[in-house]
Design an enzyme around this catalytic site. Structure first.
Site, PDB file in Angstrom:
ATOM      1  CE  LYS A   1      -7.233  10.297 -14.104  1.00  0.00           C
ATOM      2  NZ  LYS A   1      -6.404  11.015 -13.022  1.00  0.00           N
TER       3      LYS A   1
ATOM      4  CB  CYS B   1      -5.858   5.408  -5.838  1.00  0.00           C
ATOM      5  SG  CYS B   1      -6.451   6.867  -5.962  1.00  0.00           S
TER       6      CYS B   1
ATOM      7  CG  HIS C   1      -9.088   7.291  -1.891  1.00  0.00           C
ATOM      8  ND1 HIS C   1      -8.582   8.347  -0.908  1.00  0.00           N
ATOM      9  CD2 HIS C   1      -8.769   7.453  -2.940  1.00  0.00           C
ATOM     10  CE1 HIS C   1      -8.009   9.063  -1.812  1.00  0.00           C
ATOM     11  NE2 HIS C   1      -8.010   8.566  -3.078  1.00  0.00           N
TER      12      HIS C   1
ATOM     13  NE  ARG D   1      -9.213  15.323  -2.804  1.00  0.00           N
ATOM     14  CZ  ARG D   1      -8.329  14.566  -3.709  1.00  0.00           C
ATOM     15  NH1 ARG D   1      -8.119  13.177  -2.804  1.00  0.00           N
ATOM     16  NH2 ARG D   1      -7.970  14.722  -4.861  1.00  0.00           N
TER      17      ARG D   1
HETATM   18  N1  NAP Z   1      -1.216   9.997  -3.604  1.00  0.00           N
HETATM   19  C1  NAP Z   1      -2.032   9.061  -3.907  1.00  0.00           C
HETATM   20  O1  NAP Z   1      -3.120   8.625  -3.386  1.00  0.00           O
HETATM   21  C2  NAP Z   1      -1.651   8.686  -5.411  1.00  0.00           C
HETATM   22  C3  NAP Z   1      -2.692   7.230  -5.713  1.00  0.00           C
HETATM   23  C4  NAP Z   1      -2.200   6.589  -7.014  1.00  0.00           C
HETATM   24  C5  NAP Z   1      -1.499   7.455  -7.890  1.00  0.00           C
HETATM   25  N2  NAP Z   1      -0.917   8.645  -7.688  1.00  0.00           N
HETATM   26  C6  NAP Z   1      -0.063   9.284  -8.638  1.00  0.00           C
HETATM   27  O2  NAP Z   1       1.456   9.244  -8.187  1.00  0.00           O
HETATM   28  C7  NAP Z   1       2.019  10.066  -8.683  1.00  0.00           C
HETATM   29  C8  NAP Z   1       2.634  10.772  -7.552  1.00  0.00           C
HETATM   30  O3  NAP Z   1       1.704  11.219  -6.526  1.00  0.00           O
HETATM   31  P1  NAP Z   1       2.103  11.810  -4.928  1.00  0.00           P
HETATM   32  O4  NAP Z   1       0.827  11.572  -4.142  1.00  0.00           O
HETATM   33  O5  NAP Z   1       3.213  10.970  -4.529  1.00  0.00           O
HETATM   34  O6  NAP Z   1       2.548  13.231  -5.122  1.00  0.00           O
HETATM   35  P2  NAP Z   1       3.445  14.204  -4.274  1.00  0.00           P
HETATM   36  O7  NAP Z   1       3.417  13.846  -2.765  1.00  0.00           O
HETATM   37  O8  NAP Z   1       3.018  15.456  -4.843  1.00  0.00           O
HETATM   38  O9  NAP Z   1       5.036  13.849  -4.689  1.00  0.00           O
HETATM   39  C9  NAP Z   1       5.465  14.175  -6.330  1.00  0.00           C
HETATM   40  C10 NAP Z   1       6.751  13.601  -6.472  1.00  0.00           C
HETATM   41  O10 NAP Z   1       7.192  13.708  -7.571  1.00  0.00           O
HETATM   42  C11 NAP Z   1       8.233  14.255  -7.959  1.00  0.00           C
HETATM   43  N3  NAP Z   1       8.418  15.072  -8.873  1.00  0.00           N
HETATM   44  C12 NAP Z   1       7.588  16.092  -9.465  1.00  0.00           C
HETATM   45  N4  NAP Z   1       8.277  16.491 -10.513  1.00  0.00           N
HETATM   46  C13 NAP Z   1       9.639  15.917 -10.889  1.00  0.00           C
HETATM   47  C14 NAP Z   1      10.578  16.105 -11.843  1.00  0.00           C
HETATM   48  N5  NAP Z   1      10.341  16.925 -12.741  1.00  0.00           N
HETATM   49  N6  NAP Z   1      11.406  15.038 -12.093  1.00  0.00           N
HETATM   50  C15 NAP Z   1      11.520  14.297 -10.823  1.00  0.00           C
HETATM   51  N7  NAP Z   1      10.824  14.107  -9.972  1.00  0.00           N
HETATM   52  C16 NAP Z   1       9.615  15.041  -9.747  1.00  0.00           C
HETATM   53  C17 NAP Z   1       8.560  15.131  -6.383  1.00  0.00           C
HETATM   54  O11 NAP Z   1       9.832  15.313  -5.971  1.00  0.00           O
HETATM   55  P3  NAP Z   1      10.376  16.697  -5.571  1.00  0.00           P
HETATM   56  O12 NAP Z   1       9.980  16.716  -4.243  1.00  0.00           O
HETATM   57  O13 NAP Z   1      11.796  16.666  -5.884  1.00  0.00           O
HETATM   58  O14 NAP Z   1       9.746  17.690  -6.445  1.00  0.00           O
HETATM   59  C18 NAP Z   1       7.721  14.170  -5.580  1.00  0.00           C
HETATM   60  O15 NAP Z   1       8.789  13.099  -5.128  1.00  0.00           O
HETATM   61  C19 NAP Z   1       1.080  11.048  -9.260  1.00  0.00           C
HETATM   62  O16 NAP Z   1       1.104  11.055 -10.745  1.00  0.00           O
HETATM   63  C20 NAP Z   1      -0.335  10.701  -8.726  1.00  0.00           C
HETATM   64  O17 NAP Z   1      -1.164  10.953  -9.684  1.00  0.00           O
HETATM   65  C21 NAP Z   1      -0.958   9.098  -6.324  1.00  0.00           C
END
Ligand code: NAP
Length: 337
Positions: A213, A128, A241, A234
């Site tokens: 990254k 991001c 951000h 952070r």
């Molecule tokens: N947040 C950001 O600003 C951001 C920006 C860029 C990229 N990302 C990337 O995007 C991804 C998600 O980030 P997030 O911030 O959305 O995290 P998050 O809020 O913690 O959400 C994680 C998601 O992954 C699902 N999940 C975890 N383990 C799983 C499994 N074994 N099978 C199926 N679903 C599973 C969870 O579902 P359950 O609730 O059912 O466990 C939840 O929906 C990460 O790889 C992160 O690095 C995030």
């Protein structure tokens, strides 16, 4: 067009639902996936309820055209084969495949054509903080090649996911009620009233994974030999951000030319009137699509250097929006499945 969202309950997953609806993405069917934690939960999309299915190794992706995955690197790695085996395009938000040679790393304002060559059916959405920086620097690269970048980031709690956002709010509540933050799980230290100069694990270079990254992904997206030295921090903003970016070009570039290039750049809004206290701030960029830039000025220590400040919603342009824009590009050029 059948679309899947893997990780629908998460911070990025929820943003996918909002963005697909807002942009009227041309989908006929939608299917949501999660782990046991959210399987069975229902979410509304354009007035219709969808139930989260448990992600499993089966044929659930047989008719899926595009799968947006945001469920962490481990899940992406484990399920990539299951997701792509019938031809679905997997647009992945994790860092799992970003630097793999046979996986394109795409920011549609910069290198959309890279998305057309994807031997494994996977397109990686970049980090991001990197996406927001390159969207701003690419128009300047066209004025003169950028050789070096120094950047300090000010990354909000939501960058670590939905639980992290809740943890920051909980810490403030605990401090107000008891004088002390008790819930410290998602971050290595208390974040409320604090800044933490480490995002992700350390590497042997003494830079964190997040900082590496920015070095590696910037080169891959921009097809450039630029060197980026980053300090990722952070901060206690909730969403959006910010980055303080210094860059050195091959030839001197004037501030006026940089402003002109930024004004014309897609996905960028110039907000730059500091005499009147006007510059981009995370509270204002949260929930918006563009990356906002201000404080553009000449570097005092280097004739070929300039510096600027940017802020943008990393859950939108830094994640879900960028992925949806990749999908829109593929549809536009007729390159899905
Ligand atoms: N947040 C950001 O600003 C951001 C920006 C860029 C990229 N990302 C990337 O995007 C991804 C998600 O980030 P997030 O911030 O959305 O995290 P998050 O809020 O913690 O959400 C994680 C998601 O992954 C699902 N999940 C975890 N383990 C799983 C499994 N074994 N099978 C199926 N679903 C599973 C969870 O579902 P359950 O609730 O059912 O466990 C939840 O929906 C990460 O790889 C992160 O690095 C995030």
């Amino acid at each position: 067009m059948k679309v899947a969202i893997v990780g629908a309950s998460g911070a990025v997953g929820q943003e996918f639902l909002r963005i697909l609806a807002e942009r009227n993405f041309p989908l006929d069917d939608l299917v949501l996936f999660g782990s046991e934690r959210s399987a069975g939960r229902k979410y509304t999309f354009k007035g219709k309820e969808y139930e989260v299915k448990l992600l499993q190794h089966n044929d659930d992706f047989k008719d899926v055209d595009i799968a947006f995955t945001s469920a962490g690197g481990g899940t992406s790695e484990e399920f990539a084969e299951t997701i792509t085996k019938y031809g679905a395009v997997m647009i992945d938000n994790s860092s799992q495949f970003r630097m793999d040679k046979d996986v394109p790393l795409v920011v549609p304002e910069i290198n959309p054509e890279d998305a057309l060559v994807r031997p494994r059916g996977i397109i990686a959405n970049p980090n991001c903080t990197t996406i927001m920086m390159v969207v701003v620097l690419n128009p300047i690269e066209k004025l003169s090649h950028i050789k070096k970048i120094h950047v300090s980031s000010y990354q909000s709690a939501s960058g670590a996911g939905a639980v992290a956002m809740a943890e920051l709010q909980q810490q403030y509540k605990e401090i107000i009620e008891t004088g002390e933050a008790k819930t410290i799980k998602k971050f290595p230290h208390q974040l409320a009233y604090n800044v933490i100069p480490q995002i992700d694990k350390m590497t042997e270079t003494d830079y964190t994974k997040e900082e590496m990254k920015m070095f590696n992904e910037t080169r891959k997206i921009m097809h450039s030999d630029v060197r980026t030295s980053a300090t990722c921090v952070r901060v206690s903003s909730l969403r959006s951000h910010s980055e303080s970016v210094w860059f050195e070009t091959e030839k001197p570039v004037s501030v006026a030319d940089i402003r002109k290039a930024l004004e014309a750049a897609p996905g960028v809004t110039l907000v730059d009137d500091p005499q009147n206290y006007v510059y981009p701030m995370p509270l204002e960029s949260a929930g918006k699509d563009d990356v906002y830039v201000g404080r553009v000025r000449k570097d005092l220590a280097d004739d070929n250097g300039n510096t600027l400040w940017l802020t943008g919603d990393q859950i939108r342009k830094g994640a879900a929006l960028n992925a949806v824009q990749i999908a829109e590009y593929l549809i536009k050029v007729g390159n899905v499945k």
